[in-house]
Design a protein around this motif. Structure first.
Motif, PDB file in Angstrom:
ATOM      1  N   ALA A  77       0.820  -1.213   0.000  1.00 17.96           N
ATOM      2  CA  ALA A  77       0.000   0.000   0.000  1.00 17.96           C
ATOM      3  C   ALA A  77       0.853   1.263   0.000  1.00 17.96           C
ATOM      4  O   ALA A  77       0.575   2.223  -0.735  1.00 17.96           O
ATOM      5  N   LEU A  78       1.906   1.284   0.805  1.00 18.80           N
ATOM      6  CA  LEU A  78       2.767   2.469   0.876  1.00 18.80           C
ATOM      7  C   LEU A  78       3.508   2.693  -0.439  1.00 18.80           C
ATOM      8  O   LEU A  78       3.658   3.836  -0.896  1.00 18.80           O
ATOM      9  N   ILE A  79       3.975   1.614  -1.065  1.00 15.02           N
ATOM     10  CA  ILE A  79       4.713   1.759  -2.317  1.00 15.02           C
ATOM     11  C   ILE A  79       3.773   2.144  -3.460  1.00 15.02           C
ATOM     12  O   ILE A  79       4.137   2.942  -4.336  1.00 15.02           O
ATOM     13  N   VAL A  80       2.560   1.613  -3.473  1.00 11.08           N
ATOM     14  CA  VAL A  80       1.572   2.012  -4.485  1.00 11.08           C
ATOM     15  C   VAL A  80       1.272   3.501  -4.366  1.00 11.08           C
ATOM     16  O   VAL A  80       1.187   4.222  -5.377  1.00 11.08           O
ATOM     17  N   LEU A  81       1.103   3.980  -3.149  1.00 11.47           N
ATOM     18  CA  LEU A  81       0.859   5.411  -2.930  1.00 11.47           C
ATOM     19  C   LEU A  81       2.012   6.243  -3.486  1.00 11.47           C
ATOM     20  O   LEU A  81       1.788   7.249  -4.184  1.00 11.47           O
ATOM     21  N   LEU A  82       3.235   5.824  -3.210  1.00 18.67           N
ATOM     22  CA  LEU A  82       4.416   6.556  -3.669  1.00 18.67           C
ATOM     23  C   LEU A  82       4.469   6.628  -5.188  1.00 18.67           C
ATOM     24  O   LEU A  82       4.691   7.709  -5.766  1.00 18.67           O
ATOM     25  N   PHE A  83       4.230   5.508  -5.860  1.00 15.53           N
ATOM     26  CA  PHE A  83       4.384   5.473  -7.312  1.00 15.53           C
ATOM     27  C   PHE A  83       3.163   6.035  -8.047  1.00 15.53           C
ATOM     28  O   PHE A  83       3.296   6.503  -9.172  1.00 15.53           O
ATOM     29  N   SER A  84       2.007   5.998  -7.437  1.00 15.06           N
ATOM     30  CA  SER A  84       0.843   6.615  -8.064  1.00 15.06           C
ATOM     31  C   SER A  84       1.025   8.128  -8.141  1.00 15.06           C
ATOM     32  O   SER A  84       0.583   8.768  -9.106  1.00 15.06           O
TER      33      SER A  84
END
Length: 311
Positions: free
Chosen positions: A154-161
């Motif tokens: 979830a944290l990495i998806v937020l960063l890359f989105s």
């Protein structure tokens, strides 16, 4: 301004190491050897945990995530770097670059969370041995593993989105592999929000992992010192030292890499080498430290080898 499209026509160029004449093939074969060794050690640990019933315990179910995460990290980074050294193309399509960066960041965050989960498991086993089975139930183990991977994802998806929404106006990645800071330098929009979220993610990963590990190992040491038993003290030292070595190495290299992107006077080659070590050192050391250093895994592996030789 370049096209922001995710289509495969969007090509980026990776920076390279300065390799002396005749040096690329020795470097390539050294890298392949390192990669195959890392793959072999981590796969061996995974297979042992899957096939051997004596390792079907909470500690090893959590440990299972570690070699799996290491395989993601070393595979996402090293084959591409070695391929570029031999072919000298140093080209990558933007979607593949984002995928590589995503996997590498998943690996880094996953390692911190997995180490925290393992520390909590050891704290429960050593400080509350009579309640260990009732606390670390299969349901709790599933929840812990799900939180480790789910929170990381979830944290990495937020960063890359946030990163992929920005337009790109450059095509040179100032690194030998793709990561979020390098991708962010390609953009020509306002990156303030991205920097804040990036620092927030780093703080969350560090705060959760370090606080859980610090609490767990302090409690373990206190429990074993109070018990006064030499066997308990040795168990605490074996448990703590192995994991702390990996954590310290990862923290030193990771902190330098993160900070180096924020200072212009750091040597680019040193920045690249330190960045690569994050994805090389833990995958090579973890199977040895947590596999061979753990008595039950070591004895299981020796038993398998003896049976294979005697067959």
């Amino acid at each position: 301004m370049e096209n922001k499209s995710f289509g495969f026509s969007s090509e980026l160029t990776l920076d390279t190491f300065v390799i002396p004449p005749g040096g690329k093939y020795p470097i390539f074969f050294l890298g392949i050897t390192i990669y195959l060794f890392g793959i072999f050690c981590n796969l061996t640990l995974l297979i042992l945990i899957i096939l051997k019933k004596n390792l079907h315990k909470p500690m090893y179910f959590i440990l299972f995530s570690l070699p799996l995460n290491d395989l993601i990290g070393i595979t996402a980074m090293l084959p591409k770097v070695l391929s570029d050294i031999v072919t000298e193309t140093n080209k990558v399509y933007y979607p593949l670059c984002v995928l590589q960066a995503f996997l590498l960041h998943m690996y880094g965050g996953g390692l911190l969370f997995i180490l925290a989960a393992m520390a909590y498991d050891r704290y429960t086993a050593i400080c509350m041995p009579l309640r260990y089975s009732s606390i670390m139930t299969p349901r709790v183990i599933i929840c812990i593993i799900s939180l480790v991977w789910g929170f990381d994802f979830a944290l990495i998806v937020l960063l890359f989105s946030l990163q992929t929404r920005l337009p790109r106006c450059k095509s040179l990645i100032m690194n030998v592999f793709c990561d979020n800071p390098s991708l962010l330098k390609l953009t020509c929009g306002n990156t303030a929000v991205n920097n804040i979220i990036g620092l927030f993610n780093t703080a969350v990963f560090q705060a959760v992992s370090v606080s859980i590990q610090a609490f767990s190992y302090v409690k373990i040491l206190i429990t074993c010192v109070v018990s006064g038993r030499s066997e308990a003290k040795a168990k605490a030292v074996n448990t703590c030292v192995a994991q702390m070595v990996i954590l310290i190495i990862f923290e030193i290299v990771g902190t330098f890499t993160i900070l180096s992107h924020r200072f212009t006077n750091v040597s680019p080659d040193l920045q690249k080498i330190m960045g690569m070590l994050i994805f090389l050192v833990p995958p090579l050391l973890n199977p040895l430290v947590y596999g061979l250093y753990t008595r039950e895994i070591r004895n299981t592996l020796l038993g398998v080898l003896k049976n294979s030789v005697g067959a």
